[in-house]
Design an enzyme around this catalytic site. Structure first.
Site, short mmCIF file in Angstrom:
data_model
loop_
_atom_site.label_atom_id
_atom_site.label_comp_id
_atom_site.label_asym_id
_atom_site.label_seq_id
_atom_site.Cartn_x
_atom_site.Cartn_y
_atom_site.Cartn_z
N HIS A 78 0.54 21.25 0.04
CA HIS A 78 1.70 21.82 0.73
C HIS A 78 2.97 21.61 -0.07
CE1 HIS A 78 4.99 21.28 3.82
NE2 HIS A 78 4.70 22.56 3.91
N GLU A 81 3.15 24.10 -2.75
CA GLU A 81 3.54 25.40 -2.19
C GLU A 81 5.07 25.54 -2.18
OE1 GLU A 81 4.72 26.94 1.91
OE2 GLU A 81 2.76 25.96 2.08
#
Length: 452
Positions: A78, A81
Protein backbone atom coordinates in the site's frame (compact mmCIF):
# COMPACT_ATOMS: atom_id res chain seq x y z
CA UNK A 1 -4.75 9.38 -2.80
CA UNK A 2 -5.63 5.73 -2.30
CA UNK A 3 -9.14 4.33 -2.16
CA UNK A 4 -7.70 1.31 -0.35
CA UNK A 5 -8.78 2.51 3.05
CA UNK A 6 -12.40 2.75 1.99
CA UNK A 7 -12.32 -0.61 0.25
CA UNK A 8 -9.86 -2.83 2.01
CA UNK A 9 -8.62 -1.51 5.33
CA UNK A 10 -10.87 -3.96 7.18
CA UNK A 11 -12.39 -7.23 6.10
CA UNK A 12 -15.90 -6.00 6.83
CA UNK A 13 -15.48 -3.07 4.45
CA UNK A 14 -13.79 -5.29 1.91
CA UNK A 15 -16.59 -7.81 2.15
CA UNK A 16 -19.21 -5.19 1.34
CA UNK A 17 -17.32 -4.16 -1.76
CA UNK A 18 -16.57 -7.70 -2.86
CA UNK A 19 -20.15 -8.76 -2.27
CA UNK A 20 -21.27 -5.92 -4.53
CA UNK A 21 -18.79 -7.04 -7.16
CA UNK A 22 -20.05 -10.61 -6.79
CA UNK A 23 -23.58 -9.42 -7.49
CA UNK A 24 -22.43 -7.49 -10.50
CA UNK A 25 -19.60 -9.68 -11.42
CA UNK A 26 -18.93 -12.10 -14.03
CA UNK A 27 -22.66 -12.27 -14.76
CA UNK A 28 -23.64 -10.98 -18.17
CA UNK A 29 -20.00 -11.08 -19.17
CA UNK A 30 -20.72 -12.96 -22.38
CA UNK A 31 -22.13 -9.71 -23.74
CA UNK A 32 -18.86 -7.96 -22.84
CA UNK A 33 -17.10 -10.01 -25.53
CA UNK A 34 -13.60 -8.99 -24.35
CA UNK A 35 -10.61 -9.22 -26.67
CA UNK A 36 -7.34 -10.44 -25.15
CA UNK A 37 -3.71 -10.15 -26.18
CA UNK A 38 -0.30 -10.80 -24.68
CA UNK A 39 2.83 -8.83 -25.50
CA UNK A 40 6.17 -10.54 -25.96
CA UNK A 41 7.21 -9.16 -22.55
CA UNK A 42 4.33 -11.02 -20.89
CA UNK A 43 1.90 -8.12 -20.39
CA UNK A 44 -1.67 -9.39 -20.59
CA UNK A 45 -4.21 -7.08 -22.23
CA UNK A 46 -8.01 -7.15 -21.97
CA UNK A 47 -10.12 -4.79 -24.07
CA UNK A 48 -13.87 -4.36 -23.58
CA UNK A 49 -15.56 -2.19 -26.18
CA UNK A 50 -18.35 0.18 -25.15
CA UNK A 51 -19.09 2.88 -27.70
CA UNK A 52 -21.91 4.70 -25.91
CA UNK A 53 -19.68 7.66 -24.98
CA UNK A 54 -16.20 8.86 -26.08
CA UNK A 55 -14.69 7.85 -22.74
CA UNK A 56 -12.20 5.18 -21.71
CA UNK A 57 -11.32 3.57 -18.37
CA UNK A 58 -7.65 2.56 -18.36
CA UNK A 59 -6.34 0.22 -15.63
CA UNK A 60 -3.05 -1.48 -14.86
CA UNK A 61 -3.31 -4.33 -12.37
CA UNK A 62 -0.26 -5.90 -10.74
CA UNK A 63 -0.36 -9.47 -9.46
CA UNK A 64 0.98 -8.45 -6.07
CA UNK A 65 -0.69 -7.33 -2.87
CA UNK A 66 -0.32 -7.19 0.87
CA UNK A 67 -0.21 -10.99 1.20
CA UNK A 68 3.03 -10.96 -0.82
CA UNK A 69 4.95 -8.63 1.49
CA UNK A 70 8.22 -9.65 3.15
CA UNK A 71 7.88 -10.56 6.85
CA UNK A 72 8.06 -7.48 9.05
CA UNK A 73 7.23 -5.11 6.17
CA UNK A 74 3.45 -5.03 6.44
CA UNK A 75 1.95 -2.12 4.53
CA UNK A 76 4.72 -1.87 1.93
CA UNK A 77 2.40 -2.79 -0.96
CA UNK A 78 0.00 0.00 0.00
CA UNK A 79 2.87 2.39 0.75
CA UNK A 80 4.35 1.81 -2.71
CA UNK A 81 0.93 2.48 -4.21
CA UNK A 82 1.15 5.97 -2.70
CA UNK A 83 4.76 6.43 -3.78
CA UNK A 84 3.93 5.58 -7.39
CA UNK A 85 2.57 9.13 -7.60
CA UNK A 86 5.82 10.67 -6.32
CA UNK A 87 7.82 10.92 -9.50
CA UNK A 88 9.67 9.25 -12.35
CA UNK A 89 12.64 10.26 -14.44
CA UNK A 90 10.24 12.25 -16.63
CA UNK A 91 7.44 13.38 -14.28
CA UNK A 92 8.00 15.25 -11.03
CA UNK A 93 6.48 14.36 -7.63
CA UNK A 94 2.74 14.87 -7.55
CA UNK A 95 2.56 15.78 -11.25
CA UNK A 96 0.95 12.55 -12.43
CA UNK A 97 -2.53 13.33 -11.08
CA UNK A 98 -2.22 16.99 -12.02
CA UNK A 99 -1.55 16.06 -15.65
CA UNK A 100 -4.55 13.73 -15.68
CA UNK A 101 -6.76 16.44 -14.17
CA UNK A 102 -5.54 19.10 -16.63
CA UNK A 103 -6.61 16.77 -19.41
CA UNK A 104 -10.11 16.42 -18.02
CA UNK A 105 -9.66 13.02 -16.38
CA UNK A 106 -9.57 11.48 -12.95
CA UNK A 107 -7.27 8.85 -11.49
CA UNK A 108 -6.67 6.84 -8.36
CA UNK A 109 -5.30 3.53 -7.11
CA UNK A 110 -6.08 0.73 -4.66
CA UNK A 111 -4.37 -2.14 -2.87
CA UNK A 112 -5.79 -5.47 -1.76
CA UNK A 113 -4.34 -8.66 -0.36
CA UNK A 114 -3.81 -10.08 -3.86
CA UNK A 115 -3.40 -7.17 -6.27
CA UNK A 116 -2.59 -3.50 -6.69
CA UNK A 117 -4.37 -1.41 -9.31
CA UNK A 118 -3.99 2.01 -10.92
CA UNK A 119 -6.62 3.66 -13.10
CA UNK A 120 -7.55 6.71 -15.11
CA UNK A 121 -10.85 7.69 -16.69
CA UNK A 122 -10.27 10.05 -19.60
CA UNK A 123 -11.59 11.12 -22.97
CA UNK A 124 -10.63 8.53 -25.54
CA UNK A 125 -8.16 10.86 -27.25
CA UNK A 126 -6.14 10.99 -24.00
CA UNK A 127 -5.59 7.22 -23.83
CA UNK A 128 -2.18 7.53 -25.47
CA UNK A 129 -1.14 10.06 -22.81
CA UNK A 130 -2.19 8.09 -19.72
CA UNK A 131 -0.92 4.77 -21.05
CA UNK A 132 2.47 6.36 -21.65
CA UNK A 133 2.52 7.78 -18.12
CA UNK A 134 1.55 4.43 -16.61
CA UNK A 135 4.28 2.63 -18.54
CA UNK A 136 6.76 5.30 -17.43
CA UNK A 137 6.18 4.66 -13.74
CA UNK A 138 6.32 0.91 -14.28
CA UNK A 139 9.81 1.24 -15.78
CA UNK A 140 11.26 4.50 -14.47
CA UNK A 141 9.98 5.16 -10.95
CA UNK A 142 12.27 7.64 -9.21
CA UNK A 143 11.15 8.43 -5.66
CA UNK A 144 12.94 11.32 -3.92
CA UNK A 145 13.92 10.19 -0.39
CA UNK A 146 12.24 13.23 1.19
CA UNK A 147 8.95 12.23 -0.46
CA UNK A 148 9.19 8.87 1.28
CA UNK A 149 9.41 10.57 4.66
CA UNK A 150 6.43 12.80 3.96
CA UNK A 151 4.27 10.04 2.49
CA UNK A 152 5.00 7.71 5.39
CA UNK A 153 3.29 10.25 7.63
CA UNK A 154 0.33 10.22 5.25
CA UNK A 155 -0.19 6.46 5.52
CA UNK A 156 0.30 6.54 9.29
CA UNK A 157 -2.40 9.17 9.55
CA UNK A 158 -4.60 7.12 7.22
CA UNK A 159 -4.31 4.21 9.61
CA UNK A 160 -5.07 6.41 12.61
CA UNK A 161 -8.13 8.03 11.03
CA UNK A 162 -9.66 5.07 9.21
CA UNK A 163 -8.75 2.15 11.46
CA UNK A 164 -7.54 3.18 14.90
CA UNK A 165 -10.31 5.78 15.27
CA UNK A 166 -13.01 3.39 14.03
CA UNK A 167 -14.06 0.71 16.53
CA UNK A 168 -15.79 -1.31 13.82
CA UNK A 169 -12.65 -1.36 11.70
CA UNK A 170 -10.56 -2.33 14.72
CA UNK A 171 -12.86 -5.25 15.50
CA UNK A 172 -12.79 -6.39 11.87
CA UNK A 173 -9.00 -6.24 11.89
CA UNK A 174 -8.78 -8.31 15.08
CA UNK A 175 -11.32 -10.83 13.79
CA UNK A 176 -9.41 -11.25 10.55
CA UNK A 177 -6.21 -11.86 12.49
CA UNK A 178 -8.06 -14.58 14.41
CA UNK A 179 -9.73 -16.11 11.36
CA UNK A 180 -6.49 -16.89 9.54
CA UNK A 181 -4.17 -18.85 11.79
CA UNK A 182 -1.15 -18.80 9.46
CA UNK A 183 -2.07 -17.33 6.07
CA UNK A 184 -0.89 -13.72 5.45
CA UNK A 185 -4.47 -12.59 4.87
CA UNK A 186 -4.46 -12.22 8.65
CA UNK A 187 -2.29 -9.09 8.32
CA UNK A 188 -4.15 -5.86 7.46
CA UNK A 189 -3.56 -4.39 4.00
CA UNK A 190 -2.63 -1.02 5.44
CA UNK A 191 -0.15 -2.72 7.78
CA UNK A 192 0.52 -2.86 11.50
CA UNK A 193 1.45 0.54 12.88
CA UNK A 194 4.82 -0.47 14.36
CA UNK A 195 5.93 -2.02 11.06
CA UNK A 196 4.62 0.88 8.94
CA UNK A 197 6.75 3.27 10.99
CA UNK A 198 9.90 1.45 9.86
CA UNK A 199 9.22 1.34 6.11
CA UNK A 200 12.05 2.92 4.11
CA UNK A 201 12.96 4.22 0.68
CA UNK A 202 14.96 1.04 0.11
CA UNK A 203 11.93 -1.13 1.01
CA UNK A 204 9.80 0.65 -1.58
CA UNK A 205 12.43 0.44 -4.32
CA UNK A 206 13.02 -3.25 -3.65
CA UNK A 207 9.30 -4.04 -3.72
CA UNK A 208 8.87 -2.15 -6.99
CA UNK A 209 11.81 -3.91 -8.61
CA UNK A 210 10.61 -7.32 -7.46
CA UNK A 211 7.01 -7.04 -8.66
CA UNK A 212 6.37 -4.14 -11.05
CA UNK A 213 7.09 -5.66 -14.44
CA UNK A 214 5.04 -6.25 -17.59
CA UNK A 215 5.01 -10.02 -17.05
CA UNK A 216 3.39 -9.42 -13.65
CA UNK A 217 0.73 -7.00 -14.88
CA UNK A 218 -2.60 -6.90 -16.67
CA UNK A 219 -3.73 -3.94 -18.77
CA UNK A 220 -7.52 -3.58 -18.85
CA UNK A 221 -9.09 -0.97 -21.11
CA UNK A 222 -12.85 -0.47 -21.31
CA UNK A 223 -14.73 2.11 -23.32
CA UNK A 224 -14.88 3.71 -26.75
CA UNK A 225 -11.87 1.94 -28.21
CA UNK A 226 -10.92 -0.54 -30.91
CA UNK A 227 -8.96 -3.58 -29.71
CA UNK A 228 -6.25 -3.33 -32.35
CA UNK A 229 -5.73 0.36 -31.57
CA UNK A 230 -5.27 -0.48 -27.88
CA UNK A 231 -2.86 -3.24 -28.80
CA UNK A 232 -0.80 -0.82 -30.90
CA UNK A 233 -0.63 1.69 -28.04
CA UNK A 234 0.37 -1.05 -25.61
CA UNK A 235 3.16 -2.17 -27.95
CA UNK A 236 4.31 1.43 -28.19
CA UNK A 237 4.42 2.15 -24.47
CA UNK A 238 4.82 -1.19 -22.69
CA UNK A 239 6.51 -3.18 -25.44
CA UNK A 240 9.99 -1.75 -24.79
CA UNK A 241 9.86 -2.62 -21.06
CA UNK A 242 11.67 -5.95 -20.54
CA UNK A 243 10.20 -8.80 -18.53
CA UNK A 244 11.79 -9.61 -15.18
CA UNK A 245 12.45 -12.85 -13.39
CA UNK A 246 9.68 -13.19 -10.83
CA UNK A 247 9.78 -15.25 -7.67
CA UNK A 248 6.85 -17.61 -7.06
CA UNK A 249 4.09 -16.30 -4.81
CA UNK A 250 4.82 -18.48 -1.78
CA UNK A 251 2.36 -18.07 1.06
CA UNK A 252 1.90 -19.91 4.33
CA UNK A 253 -1.08 -22.24 4.19
CA UNK A 254 -3.78 -22.69 6.80
CA UNK A 255 -3.67 -25.62 9.23
CA UNK A 256 -6.95 -27.39 10.05
CA UNK A 257 -9.32 -25.29 12.14
CA UNK A 258 -10.51 -27.25 15.14
CA UNK A 259 -11.94 -24.62 17.50
CA UNK A 260 -14.27 -21.65 17.20
CA UNK A 261 -12.77 -18.30 18.19
CA UNK A 262 -14.35 -15.23 19.79
CA UNK A 263 -13.27 -11.61 19.90
CA UNK A 264 -14.86 -8.92 22.07
CA UNK A 265 -14.05 -5.23 21.76
CA UNK A 266 -15.41 -2.66 24.19
CA UNK A 267 -14.95 0.96 23.20
CA UNK A 268 -16.36 4.16 24.63
CA UNK A 269 -16.99 5.46 21.11
CA UNK A 270 -19.47 2.66 20.36
CA UNK A 271 -23.10 3.81 20.56
CA UNK A 272 -24.79 0.71 19.12
CA UNK A 273 -23.56 -2.80 19.83
CA UNK A 274 -23.21 -5.25 16.93
CA UNK A 275 -22.34 -8.84 16.19
CA UNK A 276 -20.20 -10.18 13.36
CA UNK A 277 -19.16 -13.67 12.37
CA UNK A 278 -16.63 -14.75 9.75
CA UNK A 279 -16.33 -18.30 8.44
CA UNK A 280 -13.33 -19.55 6.50
CA UNK A 281 -14.50 -20.46 2.98
CA UNK A 282 -13.06 -21.46 -0.36
CA UNK A 283 -12.61 -18.67 -2.89
CA UNK A 284 -13.79 -18.87 -6.47
CA UNK A 285 -10.22 -19.84 -7.39
CA UNK A 286 -9.96 -22.69 -4.86
CA UNK A 287 -13.56 -23.93 -4.79
CA UNK A 288 -14.53 -27.28 -6.23
CA UNK A 289 -16.93 -27.19 -9.15
CA UNK A 290 -19.72 -24.66 -8.58
CA UNK A 291 -19.02 -24.38 -4.84
CA UNK A 292 -18.17 -20.67 -5.05
CA UNK A 293 -21.31 -19.99 -7.05
CA UNK A 294 -23.36 -21.93 -4.51
CA UNK A 295 -21.95 -19.78 -1.70
CA UNK A 296 -22.87 -16.65 -3.66
CA UNK A 297 -26.44 -17.95 -3.89
CA UNK A 298 -26.41 -18.89 -0.20
CA UNK A 299 -25.40 -15.35 0.79
CA UNK A 300 -28.30 -13.99 -1.24
CA UNK A 301 -30.78 -16.43 0.33
CA UNK A 302 -29.65 -15.62 3.86
CA UNK A 303 -28.81 -11.95 3.54
CA UNK A 304 -31.10 -10.29 1.02
CA UNK A 305 -32.55 -7.25 2.76
CA UNK A 306 -36.10 -7.82 1.52
CA UNK A 307 -36.71 -11.54 1.40
CA UNK A 308 -33.64 -13.10 3.01
CA UNK A 309 -34.14 -15.69 5.72
CA UNK A 310 -32.26 -13.68 8.32
CA UNK A 311 -34.25 -10.53 7.60
CA UNK A 312 -37.62 -12.28 7.71
CA UNK A 313 -36.79 -14.21 10.87
CA UNK A 314 -34.96 -11.54 12.85
CA UNK A 315 -36.01 -8.07 11.64
CA UNK A 316 -39.66 -8.32 10.61
CA UNK A 317 -42.17 -8.06 13.45
CA UNK A 318 -42.52 -6.07 16.65
CA UNK A 319 -40.70 -8.66 18.76
CA UNK A 320 -37.94 -9.30 16.26
CA UNK A 321 -34.53 -9.22 17.99
CA UNK A 322 -32.61 -7.24 15.31
CA UNK A 323 -32.84 -3.91 13.55
CA UNK A 324 -30.61 -5.16 10.74
CA UNK A 325 -28.88 -8.34 9.59
CA UNK A 326 -26.70 -9.18 6.63
CA UNK A 327 -24.78 -12.00 4.98
CA UNK A 328 -22.01 -11.90 2.40
CA UNK A 329 -19.55 -14.10 0.59
CA UNK A 330 -16.05 -12.83 -0.20
CA UNK A 331 -14.94 -15.14 -2.99
CA UNK A 332 -12.66 -12.94 -5.07
CA UNK A 333 -9.31 -14.05 -3.69
CA UNK A 334 -6.27 -15.96 -4.89
CA UNK A 335 -6.31 -18.31 -1.92
CA UNK A 336 -8.97 -18.45 0.78
CA UNK A 337 -12.29 -16.67 0.91
CA UNK A 338 -14.72 -15.98 3.74
CA UNK A 339 -18.43 -16.02 4.46
CA UNK A 340 -19.84 -13.45 6.85
CA UNK A 341 -22.95 -12.75 8.88
CA UNK A 342 -23.65 -9.64 10.93
CA UNK A 343 -26.40 -7.95 12.85
CA UNK A 344 -27.43 -5.16 15.19
CA UNK A 345 -29.87 -5.87 18.07
CA UNK A 346 -33.01 -3.97 18.89
CA UNK A 347 -33.05 -2.03 22.12
CA UNK A 348 -33.54 -4.47 24.94
CA UNK A 349 -31.93 -7.40 23.11
CA UNK A 350 -28.40 -8.35 24.06
CA UNK A 351 -25.88 -9.77 21.62
CA UNK A 352 -26.02 -13.25 23.11
CA UNK A 353 -29.76 -13.44 22.39
CA UNK A 354 -29.23 -12.15 18.85
CA UNK A 355 -26.47 -14.71 18.31
CA UNK A 356 -28.76 -17.49 19.48
CA UNK A 357 -31.44 -16.32 17.06
CA UNK A 358 -28.97 -16.25 14.17
CA UNK A 359 -27.72 -19.72 15.06
CA UNK A 360 -31.30 -20.99 15.01
CA UNK A 361 -31.82 -19.73 11.45
CA UNK A 362 -28.55 -21.32 10.34
CA UNK A 363 -29.35 -24.63 12.04
CA UNK A 364 -32.75 -24.81 10.36
CA UNK A 365 -31.17 -24.24 6.95
CA UNK A 366 -28.48 -26.86 7.56
CA UNK A 367 -31.10 -29.36 8.68
CA UNK A 368 -33.72 -28.84 5.99
CA UNK A 369 -32.01 -27.06 3.10
CA UNK A 370 -33.53 -24.37 0.91
CA UNK A 371 -36.66 -24.27 -1.20
CA UNK A 372 -36.81 -24.11 -4.98
CA UNK A 373 -38.61 -20.78 -4.62
CA UNK A 374 -35.73 -19.34 -2.60
CA UNK A 375 -33.24 -20.67 -5.12
CA UNK A 376 -35.05 -19.13 -8.08
CA UNK A 377 -35.46 -15.78 -6.32
CA UNK A 378 -31.77 -15.63 -5.37
CA UNK A 379 -30.64 -16.43 -8.91
CA UNK A 380 -32.97 -13.81 -10.33
CA UNK A 381 -31.59 -11.15 -8.00
CA UNK A 382 -27.97 -12.00 -8.77
CA UNK A 383 -28.44 -12.00 -12.52
CA UNK A 384 -30.47 -8.77 -12.44
CA UNK A 385 -27.67 -7.08 -10.53
CA UNK A 386 -25.24 -8.23 -13.19
CA UNK A 387 -27.26 -6.59 -15.94
CA UNK A 388 -27.01 -3.21 -14.20
CA UNK A 389 -23.24 -3.69 -13.77
CA UNK A 390 -22.78 -3.50 -17.51
CA UNK A 391 -23.79 0.16 -17.45
CA UNK A 392 -20.43 1.16 -15.95
CA UNK A 393 -17.16 0.85 -17.86
CA UNK A 394 -15.22 1.12 -14.61
CA UNK A 395 -17.18 -1.75 -13.04
CA UNK A 396 -16.65 -3.81 -16.17
CA UNK A 397 -12.90 -3.24 -16.03
CA UNK A 398 -12.78 -4.09 -12.32
CA UNK A 399 -14.64 -7.35 -12.87
CA UNK A 400 -12.00 -8.59 -15.28
CA UNK A 401 -9.02 -7.16 -13.42
CA UNK A 402 -10.00 -8.62 -10.06
CA UNK A 403 -10.79 -12.00 -11.60
CA UNK A 404 -7.56 -12.31 -13.57
CA UNK A 405 -5.34 -11.27 -10.67
CA UNK A 406 -6.92 -13.82 -8.34
CA UNK A 407 -6.45 -16.96 -10.40
CA UNK A 408 -9.54 -16.85 -12.59
CA UNK A 409 -9.76 -16.58 -16.37
CA UNK A 410 -11.66 -14.62 -18.98
CA UNK A 411 -13.52 -17.82 -19.81
CA UNK A 412 -14.60 -18.29 -16.19
CA UNK A 413 -15.86 -14.72 -16.11
CA UNK A 414 -17.81 -15.31 -19.30
CA UNK A 415 -19.66 -18.38 -18.06
CA UNK A 416 -20.49 -17.04 -14.57
CA UNK A 417 -24.18 -16.47 -15.34
CA UNK A 418 -24.59 -19.99 -16.70
CA UNK A 419 -22.93 -21.44 -13.61
CA UNK A 420 -25.12 -19.40 -11.28
CA UNK A 421 -28.18 -20.56 -13.24
CA UNK A 422 -27.03 -24.18 -12.95
CA UNK A 423 -26.58 -24.14 -9.14
CA UNK A 424 -28.92 -26.60 -7.44
CA UNK A 425 -30.53 -26.57 -4.02
CA UNK A 426 -28.44 -29.60 -3.11
CA UNK A 427 -25.23 -27.75 -4.01
CA UNK A 428 -26.23 -24.79 -1.85
CA UNK A 429 -26.93 -27.08 1.09
CA UNK A 430 -23.64 -28.95 0.64
CA UNK A 431 -21.69 -25.68 0.52
CA UNK A 432 -23.52 -24.38 3.59
CA UNK A 433 -22.80 -27.54 5.58
CA UNK A 434 -19.13 -27.36 4.65
CA UNK A 435 -18.60 -23.67 5.39
CA UNK A 436 -21.02 -22.83 8.22
CA UNK A 437 -19.06 -24.94 10.67
CA UNK A 438 -18.42 -23.20 14.03
CA UNK A 439 -14.90 -24.63 14.12
CA UNK A 440 -14.08 -22.55 11.02
CA UNK A 441 -15.45 -19.34 12.51
CA UNK A 442 -14.66 -16.22 14.48
CA UNK A 443 -17.50 -14.40 16.26
CA UNK A 444 -17.02 -10.77 17.20
CA UNK A 445 -18.89 -8.60 19.70
CA UNK A 446 -18.61 -4.82 19.48
CA UNK A 447 -19.86 -3.23 22.71
CA UNK A 448 -20.02 0.17 24.36
CA UNK A 449 -17.46 0.44 27.11
CA UNK A 450 -19.21 0.50 30.49
CA UNK A 451 -18.90 3.77 32.34
CA UNK A 452 -17.34 3.62 35.79
Amino acid sequence: MSIHARMMSALAAAAAVLAAVALASPAGAASFDPKTFRLASGLDIVVIEDHRAPVVHHMVWYRVGAADEPPGKSGIAHFLEHLMFKGTKLIGPGEFSKIVARNGGRDNAFTSQDYTGYFQTVAVDKLDLVMGMEADRMANLAIPPDEVEREREVILEERRSRTDNNPGALLAEQMTAALYLAHPYRIPVIGWMHEMQGLTHADAVAFHQAHYAPNNAILVVAGDVQPEAVRALAEKHFGPIPARELKPRKRLQEPPHIAARRVTLEDARVKQSSLSRYYLAPSYSTAEGREGHALTVLAEILGDGRTGRLHKALVVGERAPAVSVSAWYQGTALDLGSFGIGGRPRNGTDLAALETAIDKVIAELLENGITEEELARAKSGLLAGAVFARDSISTTARIFGSALTTGSTVEAVEVWPERIEAVTAAEVLAAARKVLDPRRSVTGYLLPKPTT
